[in-house]
Design a protein around this motif. Sequence first.
Motif, short mmCIF file in Angstrom:
data_model
loop_
_atom_site.label_atom_id
_atom_site.label_comp_id
_atom_site.label_asym_id
_atom_site.label_seq_id
_atom_site.Cartn_x
_atom_site.Cartn_y
_atom_site.Cartn_z
N ALA A 74 27.10 42.51 54.48
CA ALA A 74 27.93 42.72 53.29
C ALA A 74 27.58 41.75 52.19
CB ALA A 74 29.40 42.55 53.66
N LYS A 75 27.80 42.21 50.95
CA LYS A 75 27.66 41.33 49.78
C LYS A 75 29.05 41.26 49.16
CE LYS A 75 23.90 41.91 47.30
NZ LYS A 75 23.23 40.59 47.31
N VAL A 76 29.47 40.07 48.74
CA VAL A 76 30.81 39.93 48.16
C VAL A 76 30.67 39.46 46.71
CG1 VAL A 76 33.06 38.84 48.37
CG2 VAL A 76 31.71 39.32 50.43
N LYS A 77 31.29 40.22 45.81
CA LYS A 77 31.19 39.87 44.39
C LYS A 77 32.58 39.58 43.81
CE LYS A 77 26.93 42.43 43.43
NZ LYS A 77 26.13 41.48 42.63
N ARG A 78 32.60 38.68 42.83
CA ARG A 78 33.84 38.43 42.08
C ARG A 78 33.98 39.59 41.11
NH1 ARG A 78 35.42 35.96 37.29
NH2 ARG A 78 33.28 35.42 36.71
N ALA A 79 35.23 40.00 40.83
CA ALA A 79 35.45 41.11 39.90
C ALA A 79 36.79 40.92 39.21
CB ALA A 79 35.42 42.44 40.66
N VAL A 80 36.96 41.63 38.08
CA VAL A 80 38.25 41.60 37.37
C VAL A 80 38.89 42.98 37.50
CG1 VAL A 80 39.39 41.31 35.14
CG2 VAL A 80 37.45 39.84 35.76
N HIS A 81 40.14 42.98 37.93
CA HIS A 81 40.92 44.23 38.02
C HIS A 81 41.43 44.52 36.61
CE1 HIS A 81 44.80 46.46 38.94
NE2 HIS A 81 43.88 47.22 39.52
N LEU A 82 40.86 45.50 35.93
CA LEU A 82 41.10 45.72 34.51
C LEU A 82 42.57 45.99 34.16
CD1 LEU A 82 37.81 47.69 33.80
CD2 LEU A 82 38.31 45.28 33.27
N PRO A 83 43.29 46.81 34.95
CA PRO A 83 44.69 47.10 34.55
C PRO A 83 45.59 45.87 34.52
CG PRO A 83 43.89 48.73 36.12
CD PRO A 83 42.87 47.65 36.08
N THR A 84 45.28 44.83 35.38
CA THR A 84 46.15 43.64 35.40
C THR A 84 45.45 42.40 34.87
OG1 THR A 84 45.38 43.05 37.61
CG2 THR A 84 47.36 44.47 37.48
N GLY A 85 44.12 42.44 34.80
CA GLY A 85 43.37 41.24 34.37
C GLY A 85 43.19 40.23 35.50
N GLU A 86 43.68 40.55 36.71
CA GLU A 86 43.58 39.62 37.84
C GLU A 86 42.16 39.60 38.41
OE1 GLU A 86 46.62 37.82 37.42
OE2 GLU A 86 46.43 37.66 39.60
N THR A 87 41.76 38.43 38.93
CA THR A 87 40.45 38.30 39.58
C THR A 87 40.55 38.69 41.04
OG1 THR A 87 39.86 36.50 38.08
CG2 THR A 87 38.60 36.66 40.14
N VAL A 88 39.57 39.41 41.54
CA VAL A 88 39.53 39.82 42.96
C VAL A 88 38.13 39.57 43.51
CG1 VAL A 88 41.30 41.60 42.68
CG2 VAL A 88 38.87 42.19 42.38
N ALA A 89 37.99 39.75 44.82
CA ALA A 89 36.67 39.72 45.45
C ALA A 89 36.42 41.11 46.00
CB ALA A 89 36.63 38.70 46.58
N ILE A 90 35.23 41.64 45.79
CA ILE A 90 34.93 42.98 46.32
C ILE A 90 33.79 42.87 47.32
CG2 ILE A 90 34.26 45.34 45.79
CD1 ILE A 90 35.53 45.11 43.07
#
Length: 338
Positions: A25-41
């Motif tokens: 697996a590869k894990v990337k940082r991302a921004v959840h656009l509807p809330t602006g919160e940061t997540v890991a995918i």
Amino acid sequence: MVVEEYNEIARHYRIKETVGSGGFAKVKRAVHLPTGETVAIKIMDKVALGADLPRVKTEIEAMKNLHHHHICRLYQVVETSRKIFMVLEYCSGGELFDYIVQRDRLSEIESRAFFRQIVSAVTYMHYLGYAHRDLKPENLLIDDEQNLKLIDFGLCAKPKGGMSDQLYTCCGSPAYAAPELIAGKSYMGNEADLWSMGVLLYALLNGFLPFDDDNIGMLYRKIKSGKYDTPDWLSSESLILLKQLLQVDPKRRITVDELLNHVWITKEMGVPVEWNSKYQTSVLDDDVVTEMSVHRKVSRETMKAELEKWNYDYLTAAYFLLLKKKTSGRPVRLQMTL
Ligand SMILES: [NH3+]CCCOc1cc(-c2cn[nH]c2)ccc1C(=O)Nc1ccccc1
């Protein structure tokens, strides 16, 4: 080349840099656009996964049932023709492994603070009938409030007959594996987790492993001997707890119940470890339901009924991320179309 349908990931997330990778697996940082919160995918290719695909299904099903403040939260799962995406809680502090290496070793006080969080997460798992089976500092991430979050449930087991069921598959990382597990005998997942916690505590307090060798045969012999160095900076209470965790005979090993209020665990803290989850998943949060129903122009009842399906789709993600904003004191607002 087949263009992947414009999927839920591209629709709701802005993908950023890679924050880690492990095996398949590869894990990337991302921004959840509807809330602006940061997540890991966590991104996995189904073809590359091959025989490991069941591990991913195991991890997804386990994480859907594990809601705890010291377990990395799953927000959403997206499966396309070739990929599986797991949207996870973001931990800005990286791996506990690197945290220890950067400091050589941790003080007894800091080790206790972290170890209590690990005991909390593992006890919660065991009470729900799960064993992690791959506990190690690489699988403990640090969030922006110095809280540990347990990850990687690909090897966790929920034996059909509950914890009493014997497990057989040999797994996890050798240096953290219990003697009975590497001996190929049948073993109890929760007892093996307690051994791994002993190795973890040793790594926190010393900055190196109790059993280590480049030769796997030698490593196994050291683990089965149960003999490890005891540097002079270890307190007598630390030595006692390590001895109770690193018991070669699993029947003589300490249990989670004895661990919760162990004298080393409660020293200078005064209270036993609280293992119940702080998350209240059964009751939907009114403010979040309101914001989502208004935003989607549906009634609260309709939105509640949708959310209570827990589909781990974009609604589940929006719900959990809005709830996270609320608990962090940020406005419960959706910024763009869901
Ligand atoms: N050793 C961890 C490497 C990075 O992996 C992750 C990071 C985050 C993360 C990073 N920031 N916030 C969460 C969340 C989940 C994982 C993870 O599950 N990794 C993994 C486990 C087993 C096999 C392959 C990959």
